[in-house]
Design a protein around this motif. Structure first.
Motif, mmCIF file in Angstrom:
data_model
loop_
_atom_site.group_PDB
_atom_site.id
_atom_site.type_symbol
_atom_site.label_atom_id
_atom_site.label_comp_id
_atom_site.label_asym_id
_atom_site.label_seq_id
_atom_site.Cartn_x
_atom_site.Cartn_y
_atom_site.Cartn_z
ATOM 1 N N ARG A 212 1.090 7.334 -6.851
ATOM 2 C CA ARG A 212 0.694 6.311 -7.810
ATOM 3 C C ARG A 212 1.192 4.964 -7.323
ATOM 4 N NH1 ARG A 212 2.645 7.332 -13.736
ATOM 5 N NH2 ARG A 212 1.243 9.116 -13.480
ATOM 6 N N GLU A 213 0.273 4.016 -7.170
ATOM 7 C CA GLU A 213 0.596 2.640 -6.773
ATOM 8 C C GLU A 213 1.468 2.598 -5.525
ATOM 9 O OE1 GLU A 213 2.238 0.851 -10.261
ATOM 10 O OE2 GLU A 213 0.274 0.573 -11.185
ATOM 11 N N GLY A 214 1.106 3.412 -4.531
ATOM 12 C CA GLY A 214 1.782 3.379 -3.239
ATOM 13 C C GLY A 214 3.046 4.197 -3.148
ATOM 14 N N ARG A 215 3.444 4.845 -4.227
ATOM 15 C CA ARG A 215 4.674 5.641 -4.241
ATOM 16 C C ARG A 215 4.361 7.115 -4.502
ATOM 17 N NH1 ARG A 215 9.213 2.231 -5.137
ATOM 18 N NH2 ARG A 215 8.648 0.136 -5.867
ATOM 19 N N ILE A 216 5.263 7.988 -4.052
ATOM 20 C CA ILE A 216 5.199 9.386 -4.466
ATOM 21 C C ILE A 216 5.797 9.477 -5.854
ATOM 22 C CG2 ILE A 216 6.098 11.702 -4.053
ATOM 23 C CD1 ILE A 216 5.844 11.215 -1.084
ATOM 24 N N PHE A 217 4.971 9.909 -6.778
ATOM 25 C CA PHE A 217 5.361 9.915 -8.189
ATOM 26 C C PHE A 217 5.897 11.277 -8.627
ATOM 27 C CE2 PHE A 217 4.077 10.739 -12.635
ATOM 28 C CZ PHE A 217 4.826 9.763 -13.276
ATOM 29 N N ALA B 110 0.818 -1.211 0.000
ATOM 30 C CA ALA B 110 0.000 0.000 0.000
ATOM 31 C C ALA B 110 0.851 1.259 0.000
ATOM 32 C CB ALA B 110 -0.937 0.001 1.201
ATOM 33 N N LEU B 111 1.998 1.227 0.681
ATOM 34 C CA LEU B 111 2.949 2.342 0.695
ATOM 35 C C LEU B 111 4.345 1.792 0.451
ATOM 36 C CD1 LEU B 111 1.802 4.387 3.844
ATOM 37 C CD2 LEU B 111 1.246 4.852 1.447
ATOM 38 N N ILE B 112 5.094 2.459 -0.433
ATOM 39 C CA ILE B 112 6.433 1.995 -0.795
ATOM 40 C C ILE B 112 7.403 3.165 -0.729
ATOM 41 C CG2 ILE B 112 7.850 0.886 -2.562
ATOM 42 C CD1 ILE B 112 5.223 -0.232 -3.749
ATOM 43 N N ASP B 113 8.340 3.117 0.214
ATOM 44 C CA ASP B 113 9.458 4.076 0.288
ATOM 45 C C ASP B 113 8.972 5.528 0.212
ATOM 46 O OD1 ASP B 113 12.121 4.786 0.556
ATOM 47 O OD2 ASP B 113 12.476 4.783 -1.615
ATOM 48 N N ILE B 114 8.093 5.893 1.134
ATOM 49 C CA ILE B 114 7.556 7.253 1.146
ATOM 50 C C ILE B 114 8.511 8.185 1.879
ATOM 51 C CG2 ILE B 114 5.666 8.728 1.914
ATOM 52 C CD1 ILE B 114 4.852 6.865 -0.320
ATOM 53 N N ASN B 115 9.045 9.167 1.151
ATOM 54 C CA ASN B 115 9.894 10.215 1.716
ATOM 55 C C ASN B 115 9.200 11.550 1.493
ATOM 56 O OD1 ASN B 115 12.187 8.450 2.355
ATOM 57 N ND2 ASN B 115 12.403 8.295 0.136
ATOM 58 N N GLY C 255 -4.151 11.478 -6.334
ATOM 59 C CA GLY C 255 -3.852 10.192 -6.959
ATOM 60 C C GLY C 255 -5.150 9.464 -7.193
ATOM 61 N N GLN C 256 -5.106 8.431 -8.041
ATOM 62 C CA GLN C 256 -6.325 7.704 -8.320
ATOM 63 C C GLN C 256 -6.702 6.842 -7.128
ATOM 64 O OE1 GLN C 256 -3.929 5.350 -11.532
ATOM 65 N NE2 GLN C 256 -5.905 4.347 -11.324
#
Length: 509
Positions: free
Chosen positions: A215-220, A23-28, A41-42
C-alpha cells in the motif's frame, strides 16, 4: 518466520522514487527457496516497481538486495538474468517473426541445437503441459495469452533461481490460468522461487505460499493463504473495506432492440446474427481464438466486416474504421494497449478529453471538470491531470483508457477486457459506470475471458466457438463450469434429466 538457511532472496530498506513520488519505501522482504509470494495491492501501490527493481529494469535509490547469500544489484534485465533472476513484465514484448521454438530456447544452451531438434523438443514440451500451440508458429500470430505460455516455458530453460511474474493471466481464461499455474508450480518444485502479481485474488490465494500486501509503496501486511478469508479477505486487507456482494443483472422486461447485427462476417468471425437491447449488458465470452474479441473489433471498426449488416436504432450503418464507429454512436475499447488511442506521452487530460472544435470556454471547462472527476472516481494515483500517462502504473494507464471510452457519449459501448490489470476497487467503479450507461438506455457489449466477470455483470451471455456464435443464454442459473463446457463444445447435463441447463437457440433477439 523463514529459516535463514532457506532464504534465497532478501531486500533491506529498498527505496525508489519516480519524480516527486515515493514509489517504494523501506521494503524489507525475504523469499524462501521454492516459495511463491503473491504480491497484491491496488493500482499504483508499487508492485510492478518492486519487480522492476529486482528484475534490473530500474535502479534502487537506497537499500540492498541479496541473492543466494551474495550481494545483488543488477543494472539491466540482462544482468539480472545472468545472476539468476528471470522476468515476465506486465508490458513484455516479443519479436513477432520468431517461432515458438526459437522463443522457448532463446536464452538456453538449446539455442545452438538444430532448428528441427528445437521444434521437436518444443512440441513435446507444449504437449506435455496441455498447450495447443504449433512450435513452428510465429509469435506475432499468437494471442497474448499464448505468448505468455511460451514465455513461461522459456523460463523453464533459463538457469534462474527467482521468477518475477507480473499480471501474466490478465487476459487468460480459466483453462489457460490452470496451465500457467501448472507450469509455475513445476518450476518451484525444482527449487526456484517466484513473485506473482495478479488482481485476480482467488488465483493469488490458490497459487501462493504467502501473500504480501502493498500500500502506497510500503509492505503493509503478510497473509497466510489458508487464513486469508479468500478473495474477499484479501481485498479487505488491500482496501480496508468490504465489497458489497454481486447481484447478477435481471432479465430485461419488454426488451427494445438497439444494435442489430445480421450475418456479420469478418476476420475470425463467421456469419453472426444477434441483437443488443436498450439498457442491456450482453456478455460475450469463449476460449482462445473463439472469435469473441474479433467480434468486438468488428463492431468497433477495427476488424472491418466483410459482409453483413449493422443497424443502430433501425438505421443501417457503414463502419469501415473506428472513426466511423464513433461517429455513428459506437465506442470501442480495444484489448491491446497499443491500439487504445493513448500513448505514454499523452497527459491524462489530453488522452481523455474529446476534441471540441468551436466549443465555448465554459463548455471546455465543464468537460475538464468531468475528466478530473472521473480520474478521482477511478482513484488514479497521479500528481494531477497533466501528468504523463507514461509515469503511471500499468493498471492506472488502463484506467485512463477506460476513462477515455466510458466518457464518450455513445449509445453502444463495446468493452474488450475492460478490467484487465485493474484492482478490485476500480473494477467496482467500472461496473458502476457500465450500469450508468445502461440506465440511460445505452447498450454494453462486455467481452471478457474472465467468466466470473461475464456472469456477474451481464443480462445475457453469448458464447462463441471457432468464430461462430454457439448461442445466447439468459443469465439465470449459469455457472462458470457450464460456460467452459459449452465453449469447449461439450453439452452440459443438469442432474439426471439430460436437459441442458440453459435454454437452446431462442435467445438471440
Amino acid at each position: 518466520m523463514l529459516d535463514p538457511d532457506s532464504i534465497l532472496f532478501s531486500t533491506r530498506g529498498l527505496e525508489k522514487r519516480h519524480g516527486s513520488k515515493n514509489a517504494l519505501i523501506d521494503i524489507n522482504l525475504d523469499i524462501g527457496r521454492g516459495e511463491i509470494i503473491g504480491l497484491v495491492g491496488q493500482n499504483g501501490a508499487g508492485k510492478s516497481t518492486l519487480l522492476n527493481v529486482i528484475g534490473g529494469a530500474y535502479g534502487a535509490d537506497a537499500g540492498t538486495m541479496t541473492l543466494d547469500g551474495d550481494p545483488y544489484n543488477p543494472d539491466s534485465r540482462e544482468a539480472a538474468l545472468a545472476a539468476g533472476v528471470s522476468s515476465i513484465p506486465q508490458d513484455f514484448t516479443v519479436d513477432p517473426d520468431l517461432t515458438v521454438a526459437d522463443e522457448i530456447f532463446a536464452t538456453s544452451f538449446q539455442a545452438t541445437a538444430s532448428y528441427e531438434d528445437r521444434v521437436q523438443l518444443a512440441q513435446e514440451l507444449l504437449r506435455a503441459d496441455g498447450i495447443d500451440i504449433d512450435a513452428t508458429a510465429r509469435l506475432g500470430d499468437l494471442a497474448r495469452a499464448e505468448q505468455v505460455c511460451v514465455r513461461l516455458l522459456r523460463l523453464s530453460f533459463e538457469e534462474s533461481q527467482l521468477l518475477l511474474l507480473d499480471e501474466i493471466t490478465a487476459v487468460s481464461n480459466d483453462l489457460e490460468i490452470s496451465v500457467l499455474h501448472t507450469i509455475t508450480n513445476r518450476l518451484t518444485k525444482q527449487g526456484r522461487s517466484g513473485i506473482y502479481i495478479s488482481h485476480r485474488l482467488d488465483e493469488v490465494q490458490s497459487l501462493s505460499d504467502r501473500i504480501v500486501v502493498m500500500r502506497e509503496g510500503r509492505i503493509f501486511a503478510e497473509l497466510e493463504p489458508s487464513e486469508s478469508g479468500g478473495a474477499a479477505g484479501i481485498a479487505y486487507a488491500i482496501f480496508m473495506r468490504e465489497f458489497a456482494p454481486v447481484e447478477r443483472p435481471p432479465q430485461l422486461q419488454n426488451p427494445q432492440p438497439l444494435l442489430q447485427i445480421e450475418n456479420l462476417t469478418a476476420d475470425g468471425v463467421k456469419p453472426i446474427s444477434l441483437t443488443v437491447h436498450r439498457g442491456e449488458v450482453l456478455g460475450v465470452t469463449g476460449m482462445r481464438r473463439s472469435g469473441h474479441s474479433e467480434l468486438g473489433a468488428a463492431i468497433g471498426g477495427i476488424n472491418v466486416a466483410t459482409s453483413g449488416v449493422l443497424r443502430l436504432n433501425g438505421q443501417e450503418l457503414s463502419i469501415q474504421s473506428p472513426q466511423d464507429a464513433t461517429a455513428n454512436g459506437i465506442a470501442y475499447l480495444h484489448d491491446e494497449d497499443d491500439a487504445r488511442g493513448i500513448t505514454k506521452d499523452d497527459t491524462m487530460a489530453s488522452a481523455t478529453m474529446q476534441p471540441m472544435e468551436g466549443a465555448s470556454f465554459a463548455e471546455e471547462a465543464r468537460r475538464f471538470r468531468e475528466v478530473v472527476a472521473t480520474m478521482q472516481r477511478l482513484d488514479i494515483s497521479a500528481i494531477g491531470p497533466h501528468e504523463s500517462v507514461g509515469n503511471l502504473s500499468g493498471g492506472d494507464q488502463q484506467k485512463v483508457a477506460l476513462a477515455k471510452w466510458l466518457q464518450i457519449d455513445a449509445e453502444v459501448v463495446v468493452l474488450n477486457h475492460p478490467t484487465r490489470g485493474v484492482d478490485a476497487a476500480s473494477r467496482e467503479v467500472v461496473y458502476e459506470m457500465i450500469n450508468e450507461i445502461t440506465a440511460r438506455g445505452g447498450g454494453v457489449v462486455l467481452i471478457s475471458s474472465d467468466m466470473t466477470e461475464v456472469l456477474d455483470h451481464s443480462n445475457r451471455v453469448a458464447i462463441m466457438r471457432d468464430g461462430e456464435l454457439v448461442d445466447i443464454y439468459p443469465n439465470t442459473g449459469l455457472t462458470e463450469d457450464m460456460l467452459v463446457m459449452i465453449a469447449l463444445g461439450s453439452q452440459w447435463k443438469s442432474g439426471t434429466t439430460g436437459r441442458r441447463a440453459a435454454a437452446p437457440n431462442d435467445h438471440n433477439s
